[in-house]
Write a protein that holds these residues in place. Sequence first.
Motif, PDB file in Angstrom:
ATOM      1  N   ARG A 122      13.336 -15.141 -19.319  1.00  0.00           N
ATOM      2  CA  ARG A 122      13.133 -16.341 -18.509  1.00  0.00           C
ATOM      3  C   ARG A 122      12.053 -16.065 -17.474  1.00  0.00           C
ATOM      4  O   ARG A 122      11.822 -14.918 -17.080  1.00  0.00           O
ATOM      5  N   PRO A 145      17.429 -25.749 -14.119  1.00  0.00           N
ATOM      6  CA  PRO A 145      16.979 -26.742 -15.094  1.00  0.00           C
ATOM      7  C   PRO A 145      15.955 -27.696 -14.479  1.00  0.00           C
ATOM      8  O   PRO A 145      15.998 -27.970 -13.273  1.00  0.00           O
ATOM      9  N   ARG A 183      25.611 -21.631 -19.219  1.00  0.00           N
ATOM     10  CA  ARG A 183      26.254 -22.938 -19.411  1.00  0.00           C
ATOM     11  C   ARG A 183      27.204 -22.867 -20.605  1.00  0.00           C
ATOM     12  O   ARG A 183      27.034 -22.034 -21.514  1.00  0.00           O
ATOM     13  N   THR A 199      26.739 -27.362 -24.314  1.00  0.00           N
ATOM     14  CA  THR A 199      26.280 -28.168 -23.183  1.00  0.00           C
ATOM     15  C   THR A 199      24.760 -28.258 -23.210  1.00  0.00           C
ATOM     16  O   THR A 199      24.077 -27.231 -23.215  1.00  0.00           O
ATOM     17  N   SER A 200      24.232 -29.460 -23.223  1.00  0.00           N
ATOM     18  CA  SER A 200      22.784 -29.646 -23.217  1.00  0.00           C
ATOM     19  C   SER A 200      22.223 -29.308 -21.848  1.00  0.00           C
ATOM     20  O   SER A 200      22.955 -29.264 -20.847  1.00  0.00           O
ATOM     21  N   MET A 201      20.916 -29.086 -21.798  1.00  0.00           N
ATOM     22  CA  MET A 201      20.279 -28.811 -20.518  1.00  0.00           C
ATOM     23  C   MET A 201      20.413 -30.000 -19.576  1.00  0.00           C
ATOM     24  O   MET A 201      20.588 -29.828 -18.360  1.00  0.00           O
ATOM     25  N   GLU A 202      20.364 -31.200 -20.117  1.00  0.00           N
ATOM     26  CA  GLU A 202      20.502 -32.408 -19.292  1.00  0.00           C
ATOM     27  C   GLU A 202      21.896 -32.486 -18.682  1.00  0.00           C
ATOM     28  O   GLU A 202      22.053 -32.808 -17.496  1.00  0.00           O
ATOM     29  N   TYR A 227      16.010 -30.115 -11.068  1.00  0.00           N
ATOM     30  CA  TYR A 227      17.127 -29.733 -10.205  1.00  0.00           C
ATOM     31  C   TYR A 227      16.784 -29.871  -8.725  1.00  0.00           C
ATOM     32  O   TYR A 227      17.539 -30.484  -7.948  1.00  0.00           O
ATOM     33  N   PRO A 232      20.918 -21.447 -16.537  1.00  0.00           N
ATOM     34  CA  PRO A 232      21.237 -22.153 -17.787  1.00  0.00           C
ATOM     35  C   PRO A 232      21.798 -21.243 -18.881  1.00  0.00           C
ATOM     36  O   PRO A 232      22.480 -21.724 -19.791  1.00  0.00           O
ATOM     37  N   PHE A 275      23.911 -29.944 -18.219  1.00  0.00           N
ATOM     38  CA  PHE A 275      24.027 -28.836 -17.276  1.00  0.00           C
ATOM     39  C   PHE A 275      23.373 -29.203 -15.945  1.00  0.00           C
ATOM     40  O   PHE A 275      23.922 -28.920 -14.874  1.00  0.00           O
ATOM     41  N   LEU A 276      22.221 -29.857 -16.021  1.00  0.00           N
ATOM     42  CA  LEU A 276      21.560 -30.320 -14.801  1.00  0.00           C
ATOM     43  C   LEU A 276      22.477 -31.251 -14.019  1.00  0.00           C
ATOM     44  O   LEU A 276      22.631 -31.109 -12.794  1.00  0.00           O
TER      45      LEU A 276
END
Length: 455
Positions: free
Chosen positions: A376, A237, A190, A194-197, A240, A187, A199-200
């Motif tokens: 992370r 994410p 990305r 771009t939101s995590m959603e 996934y 992530p 990107f997913l």
Amino acid sequence: MLKYNDHATMNRWDNENFVHPWEGMEAIGHNERTFVEGGEGVYVVTEKGDRLIDGPGGMWCVQIGYGRDDMADAMADQARQMAYFSPFNNAHSTAARLAREIAARTPGDLNHVFFTTGGSTAVDSALRFIQFRNNLLGHPEKKIVISRHKAYHGSTYLAASVSGKERDRLWLDKAEGLAHFLPDVNPLHRDEGTSMEDFLDQKVQDLEQAILHLGAEKVAAFIAEPILASGGVIVPPPGYHKRCLEICRRHDVLYISDEVVTGFGRLGHWFASEEVFGITPDIITCAKGMTSGYVPMGGCIISDRLIDEVSGAAAQGATFSNGFTYSGHPVSAAAALKNIEIIESEGILDHVREVTPLFQERLHALSELDIVADTRGMGLMGCVECKMGDKTSLENDYQLGTIIDAHCQKNGLILRPIINMCVFSPPLIITKTQINQMFDILQDGVRAAMEAPAK
């Protein structure tokens, strides 16, 4: 025989005779490596007598810690009673019991354990079994394995061929046409905004589009680490893996969950696939924490459904001609059984879940330092990725990692720097006090790198 404390001689022998994994050929024969000659709990002891917290837990593997007499006794007792049996011709009760214990802890119908010598051979065996299955089912063209950039699955031929770490693939041959690699699932990379959603959605679409482009009739499997360990502890994410499994099911593509790192407690559960990520794969590969690194061992765990498809009346007289002299080795099996017993009797899985919040809190607090580009992790896995301003050359990245590593080792912490990334997977028995000590030292090491003059 010379003792290990004759360090000058040992260092010379190491350089002249021991070819190490991932050996840098320009420096071969001229390295000054730290010798780790002892260990107790979460600490290793160097040839100089320095006592260091083992940040990477050996190589993601020393779950129960070093110096366990009960583990050594279990191995010695087995070696005295029966040191070896041929898995090609005979069976052995210790290996049979271990297979049963593993099957009792896997999700769904993953009940058939093929023992290997480590993680690479576990992945190789999984891929060979899938090739064998599709040949037997009359689908010899269904052989492509989809993997991911930054994924690492091993260094044997097939396992390396489906590994996606770019620099590892530069100078060695691979099985051409076997693997197709999806874009990086990190992530951090990305697109801006771009939101995590979103990107997913992109990452899930990458998989389905690849299957459709290649042809589902040609794609045999998708192989995925729950968390990409050697790629830099990349956490995909949320959701996934579950959505990828749904796509695989829709297109008759098998799902291999490579739990060589995450298996046996790293995320606070025996296996992460179902308990953490909500999936029941077709095959799980494991190694490392299986014996807590005390002896080599791995496993490829196959579902009943896949075995049923190629056995009994469906076997057509075929033999799965894959195996190793040391498959199910009794001393390794005894170590794995004792490892399981220790993890359960000492409540180590509960302990991991208890200390994880502090581990992750201290990890992510480092993001406040100027040169930390990303932090992370999950469970007792973590990565601190550093970047010095706009200097993004490989040389500068290596310099950063070297400075941090040297400072930390001087102050009581052994690291495993992967270029400009510091990765962590300490023994699962690490206490909250030791977690704080570990990250205090790392924080000082990062600050030392910030203050170092640029080359």
